[in-house]
Design a protein around this motif. Structure first.
Motif, PDB file in Angstrom:
ATOM      1  N   ALA A   1       0.904  -1.099  -0.015  1.00 13.01           N
ATOM      2  CA  ALA A   1      -0.032  -0.054  -0.048  1.00 13.01           C
ATOM      3  C   ALA A   1       0.954   1.241   0.060  1.00 13.01           C
ATOM      4  O   ALA A   1       0.768   2.319  -0.763  1.00 13.01           O
ATOM      5  N   MET A   2       1.748   1.235   0.808  1.00 14.30           N
ATOM      6  CA  MET A   2       2.843   2.305   0.815  1.00 14.30           C
ATOM      7  C   MET A   2       3.517   2.613  -0.612  1.00 14.30           C
ATOM      8  O   MET A   2       3.737   3.891  -0.863  1.00 14.30           O
ATOM      9  N   ALA A   3       3.807   1.603  -1.164  1.00 12.53           N
ATOM     10  CA  ALA A   3       4.564   1.446  -2.568  1.00 12.53           C
ATOM     11  C   ALA A   3       3.522   2.194  -3.515  1.00 12.53           C
ATOM     12  O   ALA A   3       3.876   3.227  -4.257  1.00 12.53           O
ATOM     13  N   VAL A   4       2.209   1.639  -3.647  1.00 11.66           N
ATOM     14  CA  VAL A   4       1.398   2.455  -4.199  1.00 11.66           C
ATOM     15  C   VAL A   4       1.001   3.740  -4.235  1.00 11.66           C
ATOM     16  O   VAL A   4       1.254   4.763  -5.288  1.00 11.66           O
ATOM     17  N   GLY A   5       1.020   4.169  -3.011  1.00 11.48           N
ATOM     18  CA  GLY A   5       0.839   5.576  -2.441  1.00 11.48           C
ATOM     19  C   GLY A   5       2.134   6.604  -3.066  1.00 11.48           C
ATOM     20  O   GLY A   5       1.721   7.514  -3.733  1.00 11.48           O
ATOM     21  N   TYR A   6       3.225   6.095  -2.520  1.00 12.05           N
ATOM     22  CA  TYR A   6       4.209   7.072  -3.157  1.00 12.05           C
ATOM     23  C   TYR A   6       4.433   7.057  -4.632  1.00 12.05           C
ATOM     24  O   TYR A   6       5.058   7.941  -4.999  1.00 12.05           O
ATOM     25  N   LEU A   7       4.271   5.600  -5.114  1.00 20.84           N
ATOM     26  CA  LEU A   7       4.188   6.144  -6.826  1.00 20.84           C
ATOM     27  C   LEU A   7       3.183   7.132  -7.200  1.00 20.84           C
ATOM     28  O   LEU A   7       3.434   7.594  -8.217  1.00 20.84           O
ATOM     29  N   VAL A   8       1.841   6.954  -6.753  1.00 17.70           N
ATOM     30  CA  VAL A   8       0.811   7.927  -7.172  1.00 17.70           C
ATOM     31  C   VAL A   8       1.361   9.469  -6.699  1.00 17.70           C
ATOM     32  O   VAL A   8       1.262  10.267  -7.559  1.00 17.70           O
ATOM     33  N   ILE A   9       1.949   9.591  -5.675  1.00 18.95           N
ATOM     34  CA  ILE A   9       2.720  11.058  -5.470  1.00 18.95           C
ATOM     35  C   ILE A   9       3.416  11.230  -6.406  1.00 18.95           C
ATOM     36  O   ILE A   9       3.614  12.523  -6.967  1.00 18.95           O
ATOM     37  N   SER A  10       4.495  10.327  -6.653  1.00 21.66           N
ATOM     38  CA  SER A  10       5.541  10.563  -7.641  1.00 21.66           C
ATOM     39  C   SER A  10       4.880  11.236  -9.196  1.00 21.66           C
ATOM     40  O   SER A  10       5.666  12.142  -9.539  1.00 21.66           O
ATOM     41  N   PHE A  11       3.923  10.551  -9.482  1.00 26.74           N
ATOM     42  CA  PHE A  11       3.317  10.768 -10.940  1.00 26.74           C
ATOM     43  C   PHE A  11       2.188  11.775 -10.845  1.00 26.74           C
ATOM     44  O   PHE A  11       1.431  12.259 -11.835  1.00 26.74           O
ATOM     45  N   SER A  12       1.904  12.506  -9.598  1.00 29.13           N
ATOM     46  CA  SER A  12       0.724  13.106  -9.543  1.00 29.13           C
ATOM     47  C   SER A  12       0.704  14.747 -10.340  1.00 29.13           C
ATOM     48  O   SER A  12       1.977  15.223  -9.758  1.00 29.13           O
ATOM     49  N   PRO A  13       0.084  15.094 -11.032  1.00 25.40           N
ATOM     50  CA  PRO A  13       0.136  16.421 -11.740  1.00 25.40           C
ATOM     51  C   PRO A  13      -0.626  17.511 -10.763  1.00 25.40           C
ATOM     52  O   PRO A  13      -0.357  18.808 -10.798  1.00 25.40           O
ATOM     53  N   THR A  14      -1.344  17.036  -9.739  1.00 24.38           N
ATOM     54  CA  THR A  14      -2.277  17.986  -9.298  1.00 24.38           C
ATOM     55  C   THR A  14      -2.309  17.744  -7.605  1.00 24.38           C
ATOM     56  O   THR A  14      -1.945  16.552  -7.089  1.00 24.38           O
ATOM     57  N   TYR A  15      -2.639  18.562  -6.747  1.00 28.42           N
ATOM     58  CA  TYR A  15      -2.783  18.493  -5.450  1.00 28.42           C
ATOM     59  C   TYR A  15      -3.669  17.253  -4.903  1.00 28.42           C
ATOM     60  O   TYR A  15      -3.390  16.778  -3.992  1.00 28.42           O
ATOM     61  N   ILE A  16      -4.833  17.228  -5.924  1.00 34.61           N
ATOM     62  CA  ILE A  16      -5.854  16.346  -5.414  1.00 34.61           C
ATOM     63  C   ILE A  16      -5.198  14.802  -5.629  1.00 34.61           C
ATOM     64  O   ILE A  16      -5.357  13.897  -4.861  1.00 34.61           O
ATOM     65  N   MET A  17      -4.548  14.628  -6.624  1.00 32.43           N
ATOM     66  CA  MET A  17      -3.962  13.361  -6.839  1.00 32.43           C
ATOM     67  C   MET A  17      -2.697  13.222  -5.815  1.00 32.43           C
ATOM     68  O   MET A  17      -2.719  11.827  -5.237  1.00 32.43           O
ATOM     69  N   VAL A  18      -2.099  14.239  -5.258  1.00 34.95           N
ATOM     70  CA  VAL A  18      -1.217  13.852  -4.231  1.00 34.95           C
ATOM     71  C   VAL A  18      -1.924  13.253  -3.005  1.00 34.95           C
ATOM     72  O   VAL A  18      -1.533  12.560  -2.145  1.00 34.95           O
ATOM     73  N   LEU A  19      -3.083  14.002  -2.572  1.00 31.76           N
ATOM     74  CA  LEU A  19      -3.928  13.534  -1.567  1.00 31.76           C
ATOM     75  C   LEU A  19      -4.320  12.107  -1.515  1.00 31.76           C
ATOM     76  O   LEU A  19      -4.459  11.241  -0.744  1.00 31.76           O
ATOM     77  N   VAL A  20      -4.758  11.512  -2.834  1.00 36.14           N
ATOM     78  CA  VAL A  20      -4.977  10.370  -3.102  1.00 36.14           C
ATOM     79  C   VAL A  20      -3.879   9.078  -2.708  1.00 36.14           C
ATOM     80  O   VAL A  20      -3.909   8.445  -1.921  1.00 36.14           O
ATOM     81  N   GLY A  21      -2.735   9.776  -3.274  1.00 39.57           N
ATOM     82  CA  GLY A  21      -1.370   8.918  -2.993  1.00 39.57           C
ATOM     83  C   GLY A  21      -1.047   8.938  -1.472  1.00 39.57           C
ATOM     84  O   GLY A  21      -0.738   7.838  -0.815  1.00 39.57           O
ATOM     85  N   LEU A  22      -1.282   9.983  -0.696  1.00 38.48           N
ATOM     86  CA  LEU A  22      -0.905  10.147   0.590  1.00 38.48           C
ATOM     87  C   LEU A  22      -2.028   9.129   1.661  1.00 38.48           C
ATOM     88  O   LEU A  22      -1.815   8.695   2.401  1.00 38.48           O
ATOM     89  N   ALA A  23      -3.441   9.188   1.205  1.00 36.39           N
ATOM     90  CA  ALA A  23      -4.373   8.385   1.629  1.00 36.39           C
ATOM     91  C   ALA A  23      -4.096   6.772   1.539  1.00 36.39           C
ATOM     92  O   ALA A  23      -3.941   6.331   2.653  1.00 36.39           O
ATOM     93  N   ILE A  24      -3.538   6.140   0.436  1.00 29.78           N
ATOM     94  CA  ILE A  24      -3.081   4.927   0.113  1.00 29.78           C
ATOM     95  C   ILE A  24      -1.861   4.850   1.062  1.00 29.78           C
ATOM     96  O   ILE A  24      -1.914   3.723   1.834  1.00 29.78           O
ATOM     97  N   ALA A  25      -0.980   5.691   0.866  1.00 26.59           N
ATOM     98  CA  ALA A  25       0.232   5.196   1.664  1.00 26.59           C
ATOM     99  C   ALA A  25       0.037   5.125   3.263  1.00 26.59           C
ATOM    100  O   ALA A  25       0.478   4.399   3.981  1.00 26.59           O
ATOM    101  N   GLY A  26      -0.778   6.163   3.793  1.00 31.28           N
ATOM    102  CA  GLY A  26      -1.381   6.395   5.145  1.00 31.28           C
ATOM    103  C   GLY A  26      -1.907   5.144   5.617  1.00 31.28           C
ATOM    104  O   GLY A  26      -1.782   4.704   6.901  1.00 31.28           O
TER     105      GLY A  26
END
Length: 388
Positions: free
Chosen positions: A283-308
């Motif tokens: 789950a942390m892996a998926v979350g951090y990869l989403v953060i890495s490729f996020s173009p927007t603030y909302i997508m970063v939030l999605v990655g943070l939720a999964i990693a958290g």
């Protein structure tokens, strides 16, 4: 007359004391950009300001084994009370000091106090409760720490928008908790605790399981601390985020961490320790990869939720595993080692990530962290049938 360990005041005091550890560093994370501007004339200001956030972790790591040995020999409650008092005084010092070197001294003392609080509070939980009750309460502990983090990080972000010094005042909360520690918590009968634990058949230190757990804690905290240390700068670079937006983003990860931690007892009833590790790391892996490729603030939030959500399973899983195989007479020492591994990882995190991000960028740094977590998840899957 001391209250029974099953009473609400005892449980509330343990949870409130545990929540203080969340505030040790990350509460002031939203202040970092403004603090850097304030100390811009100081040589290497970027490094020193980040060190204000992370130096408590180094001294937590150094002090925790000594704390563990002390509480095994001399008892839990006196050291916890002293640590909570020191926490309130040292933590608040950053609100009034004007020299960054003196602020760092205050953060060192804060780290020493957190080593006392985290190791002792967890040892008390393991002393007071056994079996499923222990697993449930350690999940509550991690969850309450997460919920406290949501409050403190969100508040820290809004206060940092007023002035970078304001979040330091949040540490005063410790002085409100101190009377509860002194008046409410009973000192456990350590001889009785060891005899009644029912889980430890030998007085040997569980080196193999402890070593693997310490390594997992160290690596996962290196990755986790990319969020409070680097996320405010990443969001500012990505979307010109304010301090309050950064605080809310970090708090979101903490909220999902708290939610999964509270559900730990139910998850553990169905999965092995290694199975939970695999889920958490992936789950942390998926979350951090989403953060890495996020173009927007909302997508970063999605990655943070999964990693958290993944992160929230790690602390109770490690605590329950270690306390279930450790004699009561060694419990402080084994938990002191875990505290050291956790916070040494937090301290090392910016030392590794700052030069790395300068070369490859913060987006790639988050991607590499996701890759490390994916590798650890794969290892946990491979070992899952061997460790229940």
């Amino acid at each position: 007359m001391p209250l029974k360990t099953s009473s609400l005041p005892v449980k509330a005091t343990l949870l409130l004391s545990s929540s203080l550890t969340v505030m040790a560093g990350a509460t002031i994370a939203p202040s970092l950009p403004a603090m850097r501007d304030y100390f811009a004339a100081t040589p290497n200001a970027d490094f020193w300001v980040r060190l204000v956030l992370t130096i408590p972790a180094l001294f937590i790591a150094i002090a925790a084994p000594f704390v563990g040995t002390m509480i095994d020999r001399f008892g839990r409650k006196p050291l916890l009370a002293f640590a909570v008092l020191l926490y309130g005084i040292a933590g608040t010092s950053g609100a009034v000091l004007n020299d960054i070197s003196l602020i760092l001294v205050g953060r060192v003392l804060l780290g020493l106090s957190v080593a006392g609080i985290m190791t002792t509070a967890t040892a008390l939980i393991a002393d007071y409760y056994t079996g499923a009750a222990r697993a449930q309460f350690l999940g509550f502990q991690a969850g309450f720490m997460g919920l406290g983090g949501v409050l403190f990080l969100s508040l820290g972000g809004f206060l940092a928008d007023v002035n970078w010094r304001m979040p330091f005042l949040i540490y005063l909360l410790a002085l409100l908790i101190l009377p509860l520690v002194v008046l409410v918590l009973p000192e456990p009968d350590r001889t009785e605790t060891a005899e009644n634990s029912g889980t430890a058949l030998t007085e040997a230190f569980p080196w193999r399981i402890a070593g693997l757990t310490y390594l997992a804690a160290f690596l996962s905290q290196i990755v986790f601390y990319l969020i409070p240390v680097q996320l405010p700068f990443y969001l500012k670079q990505l979307v010109s985020a304010t301090a309050s937006q950064s605080g809310l983003a970090i708090a979101l990860a903490t909220l999902f961490s708290a939610t999964s931690a509270i559900a730990y007892k139910q998850i553990k009833a169905r999965l092995s320790f290694m199975g939970i590790y695999a889920i958490a790391f992936l789950a942390m892996a998926v979350g951090y990869l989403v953060i890495s490729f996020s173009p927007t603030y909302i997508m970063v939030l999605v990655g943070l939720a999964i990693a958290g959500a993944g992160l929230g399973l790690l602390m109770p899983n490690m605590n329950v595993c270690l306390t279930s195989v450790t004699p009561g007479s060694l419990r402080g020492r084994v938990l002191g080692g875990l505290t050291t591994a956790f916070f040494l990882g937090q301290f090392v995190s910016p030392i590794l990530s700052q030069p790395l991000s300068s070369v490859v960028g913060l987006d790639v740094t988050y991607g590499l962290a996701g890759g490390l977590m994916a590798a650890m998840g794969a290892i946990a899957l491979g070992l899952g049938w061997r460790w229940q």
